[in-house]
Design an enzyme around this catalytic site. Structure first.
Site, PDB file in Angstrom:
ATOM      1  N   GLY A 152       0.826  12.985 -28.762  1.00  0.00           N
ATOM      2  CA  GLY A 152       1.167  13.233 -30.172  1.00  0.00           C
ATOM      3  C   GLY A 152       0.013  13.824 -30.946  1.00  0.00           C
ATOM      4  N   CYS A 168      19.167   6.562 -29.352  1.00  0.00           N
ATOM      5  CA  CYS A 168      19.448   5.932 -30.647  1.00  0.00           C
ATOM      6  C   CYS A 168      18.397   4.852 -30.891  1.00  0.00           C
ATOM      7  CB  CYS A 168      20.855   5.383 -30.738  1.00  0.00           C
ATOM      8  SG  CYS A 168      21.163   3.952 -29.779  1.00  0.00           S
ATOM      9  N   GLY A 209       9.198  22.194 -28.685  1.00  0.00           N
ATOM     10  CA  GLY A 209      10.014  21.186 -28.016  1.00  0.00           C
ATOM     11  C   GLY A 209      10.478  20.079 -28.942  1.00  0.00           C
ATOM     12  N   GLU A 256       7.660  29.616 -37.655  1.00  0.00           N
ATOM     13  CA  GLU A 256       7.304  29.519 -36.230  1.00  0.00           C
ATOM     14  C   GLU A 256       6.716  30.854 -35.795  1.00  0.00           C
ATOM     15  OE1 GLU A 256       7.382  27.354 -33.301  1.00  0.00           O
ATOM     16  OE2 GLU A 256       6.494  29.225 -32.588  1.00  0.00           O
ATOM     17  N   GLY A 294       5.199  19.714 -26.359  1.00  0.00           N
ATOM     18  CA  GLY A 294       4.017  19.174 -27.055  1.00  0.00           C
ATOM     19  C   GLY A 294       2.721  19.839 -26.632  1.00  0.00           C
ATOM     20  N   GLY A 295       2.593  21.153 -26.911  1.00  0.00           N
ATOM     21  CA  GLY A 295       1.387  21.868 -26.483  1.00  0.00           C
ATOM     22  C   GLY A 295       1.432  22.017 -24.979  1.00  0.00           C
ATOM     23  N   ARG A 297      10.570  30.949 -29.292  1.00  0.00           N
ATOM     24  CA  ARG A 297      10.903  29.547 -29.582  1.00  0.00           C
ATOM     25  C   ARG A 297      12.106  29.475 -30.538  1.00  0.00           C
ATOM     26  NH1 ARG A 297       7.362  25.531 -27.715  1.00  0.00           N
ATOM     27  NH2 ARG A 297       5.593  26.524 -26.742  1.00  0.00           N
TER      28      ARG A 297
END
Ligand code: NAD
Length: 555
Positions: free
Chosen positions: A488, A406, A147, A167, A23-24, A172
């Site tokens: 996020g 889940c 990720g 991308e 996430g960055g 990646r």
């Protein structure tokens, strides 16, 4: 400690040398010195002490009691008026803070699997809502294979769709090919579209053939074999270059979204019109110019998404705040693109449902296989769970410690956690199980462009809920608790809390599991009942959740 180390396992983290998990720049610790000090402190920590972590650095230890959390974490929080990237970046440069993302700084990241099911369910919901049942044979286009975004190709093909992911960093894509999440790499749009076109035709043919074939015989037939040939392609390119070209060529995907790290204009999104290496050099040399170019690129990117939406692509924002960034850069109607939570997820949140995960500290895949079996034994009527477990077993490669995710809700989580504890107690599982969740969650997040977008009572930006969530889970005796800002969607856009509780087979652990796995999803039900969602109000009544002031339905 094993979970902190697991977050940074080279098979799990995106850039472990820099302590970046996903996430960055989502980090597990502020610096290597801080990491070493955390490990030292955890080794010495007594069973009646709690260690305090301030944005990835251990800052103190207090005597608490044996059912209190062992670790209390606060990541990336800033006071309201100062809660923006300019201030955050300044403080980070001074070494005073770090970006904890969601599960990076709270030590419960489990690799791309952590989001596969959520993405799988989101795509499935899009199929149900817009395509009469499924995404079978549909074309899904997205950006970013990092990720979290790296889960998209697998989640799409699991739904029978053909997937193209743009991308900018070939490394990646290689990583996703290696983990089996993505099938092919393409270096030009022509090459990528050829692959997609062939796959779509193949799937159309196989559907025609399968409708001629008797259901019984289908499994072994040509059509049956073809039906498994849904493919995913990672295209090396920049979304802000590729998407406008796709518009120009008149190609329209069925579904369109994005998971580039748009939330962070400096350390996440890569500006277009230049080579990746040049962009990375500019990021170091001239951050202001980099940010300016990244913001403009996001505007171009979102304009192209809006153009494709207009042509009929089912388009949604997938939680990276790209709409707000594009709006800031001048795209007035960026929010014509709906967010994925109000579109597909909120009804699940009303029942405290969301991504629930557990990790086998033994490192033995067999332990997870036993828990998979347990979940199916406990919830035989849950069709979504059964379908997911089957697919997960076949298609998910573990990264780092074996883990499973889940979507379970209020009631189910406590029952399942206690039953796992029993298996540990009886020696049917070899070592303790760590139980946690994502911060994409019903009751622990305030994020007006994501989890709490368009709340029915307008309470999107109320941040009391995640704070109450952390407080109640601390009181209930979770093993570690965290309070974060900016996960996020980026600094200043969200407030959220994490919880982890360990099932070690003891009676003490059973009590804690019962309490925490009730209060935590219970907060999701409360939050949505309080807002006036009748589904949550009815569910709370059915489950006898105590709400002092009866909320009024607003829907
Ligand atoms: P990441 O940083 O690991 O990956 C982002 C990827 O985007 C990188 O591989 C990067 O090379 C690529 N990229 C950046 N700019 C690009 C461009 N212009 N064109 C093409 N590719 C580009 O991040 P991640 O963990 O994959 O998360 C992606 C985004 O999703 C983040 O904004 C994150 O905050 C958000 N997120 C969403 C959810 C969810 O549930 N929907 C959950 C967690 C995070």
């Amino acid at each position: 400690m094993r979970m902190l180390m697991n977050n940074l396992d080279p098979d799990v983290a995106e850039n472990p040398d820099q302590l970046i998990v996903y996430g960055g720049t989502g980090r597990a610790a502020r610096s290597w010195d801080a990491f070493d000090a955390i490990v030292r402190s955890l080794r010495e920590l007594k069973n009646d002490e709690s260690l305090l972590i301030q944005s990835g650095k251990p800052v103190g230890k207090f005597r608490t009691h044996d059912e209190a959390p062992r670790v209390l974490i606060a990541n990336s929080n800033l006071v309201g008026q100062w809660n923006n990237y300019a201030e955050f970046n300044r403080l980070e440069r001074l070494g005073l803070t770090m970006y904890g993302q969601m599960t990076a700084g709270s030590w419960i990241y489990i690799g791309s699997q952590g989001i596969v099911q959520g993405t799988f369910e989101t795509f499935a919901a899009a199929g149900r809502k817009h395509f009469g049942g499924s995404l079978e044979g549909k074309f899904v286009l997205s950006g970013g294979l990092g990720g979290m975004g790296g889960a998209q190709p697998l989640a799409a093909t699991m739904n029978g769709a053909v997937f193209l992911g743009v991308e900018v960093d070939p490394v990646r894509i290689e990583k996703r090919l290696k983990s089996g999440y993505c099938d092919k790499i393409a270096h030009s749009l022509d090459e990528a579209l050829k692959l997609i076109d062939a796959a779509l035709k193949d799937r159309q043919r196989s559907r025609r053939e399968s409708s001629d074939v008797d259901g019984q015989a289908r499994e072994g037939s040509r059509a049956g074999r073809r039906a498994n040939q849904s493919i995913s392609v990672g295209l090396v390119g920049n979304c802000a270059d590729v998407l406008p070209e796709i518009v120009k060529r008149g190609v329209v995907p069925d579904v369109l979204t994005d998971q580039t790290s748009a939330h962070d204009a400096l350390n996440g999104y890569v500006p277009h019109g230049m080579q990746l290496e040049d962009a990375l050099a500019l990021r170091r040399k001239n951050p202001d110019e980099y940010i300016e170019r990244a913001m403009q690129s996001m505007a171009v990117h979102v304009e192209a998404m809006l153009a494709l939406q207009k042509k009929g692509a089912v388009t949604f924002d997938y939680g990276n705040n790209i709409r707000a960034q594009a709006q800031k850069a001048g795209v007035k109607n960026a929010f014509d693109i709906p967010g994925f939570v109000p579109e597909y997820i909120r009804p699940l949140f009303c029942e405290g449902r969301g991504p629930f995960r557990w990790v086998a500290l033994s490192g033995e895949p067999d332990d997870i296989a036993r828990t998979d079996k347990l979940a199916l034994e406990l919830f035989p009527e849950n069709q979504t769970l059964a379908r997911w477990m089957k697919l997960a077993k076949e298609r998910i490669h573990f990264q780092g410690l074996p883990a499973r995710i889940c979507w379970l809700g209020y009631g189910e989580r406590a029952e399942f956690g206690v039953a796992m504890n029993e298996l540990v107690k009886r020696g049917q599982i070899k070592a303790p199980i760590v139980i946690g969740r994502d911060h994409l969650d019903a009751g622990s997040v305030a994020s007006p462009n994501r989890e709490t977008e368009g709340m029915i009572d307008g309470s999107d930006a109320i941040a009391d809920w995640p704070l109450l969530n952390a407080l109640v889970n601390t009181a209930a005796g979770a093993s570690w608790i965290s309070i974060h800002n900016g996960g996020g969607v980026g600094i200043g856009y969200s407030q959220h809390a994490g919880m982890v509780v360990v099932a070690d087979g003891t009676d003490d652990s059973k009590r804690r599991l019962e309490r925490v796995l009730t209060s935590d999803p219970g907060m999701g039900v409360l939050r949505h009942a309080d807002a006036g969602y009748s589904r949550a109000i009815d569910f709370a009544a059915k489950q006898k959740i105590d709400i002092p002031m009866l909320p009024k339905p607003r829907d």
